[in-house]
Design an enzyme around this catalytic site. Structure first.
Site, PDB file in Angstrom:
ATOM      1  NE  ARG A  25      24.324   5.381 -12.110  1.00  0.00           N
ATOM      2  CZ  ARG A  25      25.102   5.735 -11.069  1.00  0.00           C
ATOM      3  NH1 ARG A  25      24.596   5.828  -9.839  1.00  0.00           N
ATOM      4  NH2 ARG A  25      26.363   6.026 -11.254  1.00  0.00           N
TER       5      ARG A  25
ATOM      6  CB  SER B  75      27.462   4.164 -18.187  1.00  0.00           C
ATOM      7  OG  SER B  75      28.604   4.843 -17.770  1.00  0.00           O
TER       8      SER B  75
ATOM      9  CD  GLU C 151      23.598   3.999 -15.691  1.00  0.00           C
ATOM     10  OE1 GLU C 151      24.532   3.260 -15.353  1.00  0.00           O
ATOM     11  OE2 GLU C 151      23.648   5.236 -15.608  1.00  0.00           O
TER      12      GLU C 151
HETATM   13  C1  LIG Z   1      27.804  12.217 -21.467  1.00  0.00           C
HETATM   14  C2  LIG Z   1      26.927  11.623 -20.367  1.00  0.00           C
HETATM   15  C3  LIG Z   1      27.480  11.393 -19.110  1.00  0.00           C
HETATM   16  C4  LIG Z   1      26.696  10.824 -18.093  1.00  0.00           C
HETATM   17  N1  LIG Z   1      27.261  10.613 -16.867  1.00  0.00           N
HETATM   18  C5  LIG Z   1      26.522  10.115 -15.873  1.00  0.00           C
HETATM   19  C6  LIG Z   1      27.085   9.918 -14.576  1.00  0.00           C
HETATM   20  O1  LIG Z   1      28.234  10.228 -14.302  1.00  0.00           O
HETATM   21  N2  LIG Z   1      26.288   9.376 -13.619  1.00  0.00           N
HETATM   22  C7  LIG Z   1      24.991   9.028 -13.847  1.00  0.00           C
HETATM   23  O2  LIG Z   1      24.328   8.556 -12.935  1.00  0.00           O
HETATM   24  N3  LIG Z   1      24.437   9.207 -15.067  1.00  0.00           N
HETATM   25  C8  LIG Z   1      25.157   9.736 -16.070  1.00  0.00           C
HETATM   26  N4  LIG Z   1      24.585   9.932 -17.314  1.00  0.00           N
HETATM   27  C9  LIG Z   1      23.180   9.491 -17.547  1.00  0.00           C
HETATM   28  C10 LIG Z   1      22.103  10.550 -17.267  1.00  0.00           C
HETATM   29  O3  LIG Z   1      22.623  11.860 -17.381  1.00  0.00           O
HETATM   30  C11 LIG Z   1      21.476  10.355 -15.889  1.00  0.00           C
HETATM   31  O4  LIG Z   1      20.849   9.094 -15.786  1.00  0.00           O
HETATM   32  C12 LIG Z   1      20.433  11.443 -15.562  1.00  0.00           C
HETATM   33  O5  LIG Z   1      20.062  11.339 -14.223  1.00  0.00           O
HETATM   34  C13 LIG Z   1      19.175  11.343 -16.427  1.00  0.00           C
HETATM   35  O6  LIG Z   1      18.414  12.514 -16.245  1.00  0.00           O
HETATM   36  P1  LIG Z   1      17.462  13.078 -17.407  1.00  0.00           P
HETATM   37  O7  LIG Z   1      16.787  14.282 -16.896  1.00  0.00           O
HETATM   38  O8  LIG Z   1      18.247  13.240 -18.656  1.00  0.00           O
HETATM   39  O9  LIG Z   1      16.438  11.889 -17.532  1.00  0.00           O
HETATM   40  P2  LIG Z   1      15.768  11.322 -18.865  1.00  0.00           P
HETATM   41  O10 LIG Z   1      16.832  10.672 -19.698  1.00  0.00           O
HETATM   42  O11 LIG Z   1      14.930  12.335 -19.507  1.00  0.00           O
HETATM   43  O12 LIG Z   1      14.855  10.174 -18.248  1.00  0.00           O
HETATM   44  C14 LIG Z   1      15.422   9.082 -17.567  1.00  0.00           C
HETATM   45  C15 LIG Z   1      14.289   8.389 -16.806  1.00  0.00           C
HETATM   46  O13 LIG Z   1      13.881   9.262 -15.748  1.00  0.00           O
HETATM   47  C16 LIG Z   1      12.469   9.467 -15.839  1.00  0.00           C
HETATM   48  N5  LIG Z   1      12.177  10.810 -15.361  1.00  0.00           N
HETATM   49  C17 LIG Z   1      12.768  11.977 -15.724  1.00  0.00           C
HETATM   50  N6  LIG Z   1      12.232  13.009 -15.034  1.00  0.00           N
HETATM   51  C18 LIG Z   1      11.256  12.479 -14.256  1.00  0.00           C
HETATM   52  C19 LIG Z   1      10.325  13.032 -13.328  1.00  0.00           C
HETATM   53  N7  LIG Z   1      10.266  14.338 -13.063  1.00  0.00           N
HETATM   54  N8  LIG Z   1       9.479  12.188 -12.689  1.00  0.00           N
HETATM   55  C20 LIG Z   1       9.491  10.864 -12.959  1.00  0.00           C
HETATM   56  N9  LIG Z   1      10.354  10.286 -13.827  1.00  0.00           N
HETATM   57  C21 LIG Z   1      11.217  11.088 -14.464  1.00  0.00           C
HETATM   58  C22 LIG Z   1      12.133   9.279 -17.283  1.00  0.00           C
HETATM   59  O14 LIG Z   1      10.755   8.941 -17.445  1.00  0.00           O
HETATM   60  C23 LIG Z   1      13.064   8.136 -17.671  1.00  0.00           C
HETATM   61  O15 LIG Z   1      12.508   6.888 -17.349  1.00  0.00           O
HETATM   62  C24 LIG Z   1      25.338  10.496 -18.338  1.00  0.00           C
HETATM   63  C25 LIG Z   1      24.793  10.745 -19.608  1.00  0.00           C
HETATM   64  C26 LIG Z   1      25.565  11.319 -20.609  1.00  0.00           C
HETATM   65  C27 LIG Z   1      24.939  11.617 -21.934  1.00  0.00           C
END
Ligand SMILES: Cc1cc2nc3c(=O)[nH]c(=O)nc-3n(C[C@H](O)[C@H](O)[C@H](O)COP(=O)(O)OP(=O)(O)OC[C@H]3O[C@@H](n4cnc5c(N)ncnc54)[C@H](O)[C@@H]3O)c2cc1C
Length: 313
Positions: free
Chosen positions: A186, A236, A306
């Site tokens: 992560r 998580s 996380e």
């Molecule tokens: C129901 C559910 C299930 C999930 N299951 C998993 C799983 O199985 N495995 C897992 O790893 N995660 C899981 N997650 C967590 C999440 O989906 C991941 O961490 C995902 O990668 C976050 O992506 P996001 O686009 O939503 O990022 P955001 O939540 O929008 O941002 C997260 C971070 O990334 C940064 N960021 C986003 N885009 C950029 C960019 N282009 N450049 C620089 N920084 C950026 C943001 O500034 C922030 O700090 C889950 C979440 C939910 C709600």
């Protein structure tokens, strides 16, 4: 204050307003999976690299805080909202197909990427297709599931280092090889250096679309069975501490279903906090602190979050 930022932006870069990418007082609860969070003072939806660079230059030049928002699926956003400019990547949504690879911009959802790969007979992203994030968020977090992580399929990325010097150079974008991402659990170099992710290239294997679809469906079913997909959450809440399973630790502390306000520890998976309706960021934050305290007292394990916190709780 928001008007100040907005007016200043309009004065210096009126074309950004004309291009329809600047919005004021946008409720962030509509842009995250927790369904929690106050307004962004200014919310921008750039769709070209030039617009993105202009916004970053503007923020740096005026000392205005900015935040890069993907799908908001790993965030707890303050009830008071967020000062400065939230830059959403949602309009950077292009996917390009190569022979054994795909290239995707940061705002592409993992679901769309997985479906696109499947339709084109490219395997390797099945694990990611059920993660509700964007490509940018997934690379930033090195997202993973079911024994795979983004680092296993990523070949290279294009990124921006947001400094005045780099942003003013003729080409502020640079390439990162897979090995330069400094990936671990992560974690990626994007977190260390505050880099902005623009796009990535993924190397995949040929397979029949029906085989790929079947694997995707199996993993989706596992998710449905184990995770509270029917309620808003941010996945998580805590990182997995070495040698332990977070959900099990929390459950063994008798915390299943424990709630503060409308924020509750999921009955289905204790590693998730769910929003039962009108949970506030403060409820969730207090619940996180309570879990950390109880687990530490009982097991001596410090659970690290996380999910990332945006704004002042
Ligand atoms: C129901 C559910 C299930 C999930 N299951 C998993 C799983 O199985 N495995 C897992 O790893 N995660 C899981 N997650 C967590 C999440 O989906 C991941 O961490 C995902 O990668 C976050 O992506 P996001 O686009 O939503 O990022 P955001 O939540 O929008 O941002 C997260 C971070 O990334 C940064 N960021 C986003 N885009 C950029 C960019 N282009 N450049 C620089 N920084 C950026 C943001 O500034 C922030 O700090 C889950 C979440 C939910 C709600």
């Amino acid at each position: 204050m928001s008007m100040d930022t907005f007016l200043l932006l309009r004065k210096e870069y009126p074309q950004l307003i004309d291009e329809g990418i600047v919005h004021i007082e946008v409720p962030l609860k509509e842009h995250c999976s927790f369904n929690i969070g106050g307004p962004a003072e200014v919310f921008c939806t750039p769709y070209t690299q030039k617009q993105l660079v202009t916004l970053l230059k503007f923020c740096l030049g005026h000392n205005i805080p900015y935040f890069i928002l993907g799908k908001g699926s790993n965030l707890l956003i303050s009830d008071k909202g967020v000062k400065g400019i939230v830059i959403s990547t949602e309009r950077f949504d292009k996917i390009t197909l190569g022979k054994h690879y795909l290239s995707a911009f940061c705002g592409v959802t993992l679901k769309d990427l997985g479906n696109f790969a499947c339709e084109n007979g490219l395997s390797g992203l099945e694990f990611a297709s059920g993660i509700p994030g964007s490509v940018g968020g997934a690379v930033f977090m090195n997202a993973g599931a079911y024994g795979n992580e983004i680092k296993d399929v990523l070949y290279s990325s294009r990124a921006i280092l947001p400094t005045q010097e780099k942003l003013s150079s003729p080409n502020p974008v640079f390439y990162l090889k897979a090995s330069e991402h400094n990936f671990s659990y992560r974690h990626s170099v994007f977190q260390d250096l505050g880099l902005i992710h623009l796009s990535s290239l993924f190397i995949l294997k040929k397979d029949k679309p029906e085989n790929i679809r079947q694997r995707m469906q199996e993993l989706q079913q596992k998710r449905q069975d184990k995770q509270p997909m029917d309620l808003p959450s941010a996945g998580s809440v805590f990182k997995r501490p070495e040698g332990f399973f977070t959900g099990k630790l929390i459950e063994e502390c008798g915390l299943k279903g424990f709630r503060i306000g409308d924020a509750a520890i999921s009955e289905k998976h204790c590693g998730f906090i769910v929003n039962l309706g009108s949970a506030t960021a403060k409820d969730v934050f207090q619940l996180i602190q309570h879990i950390q305290k109880v687990v530490y007292e009982r097991y001596g394990v410090h659970l690290q979050t996380e999910i990332r916190i945006l704004g002042e709780i």
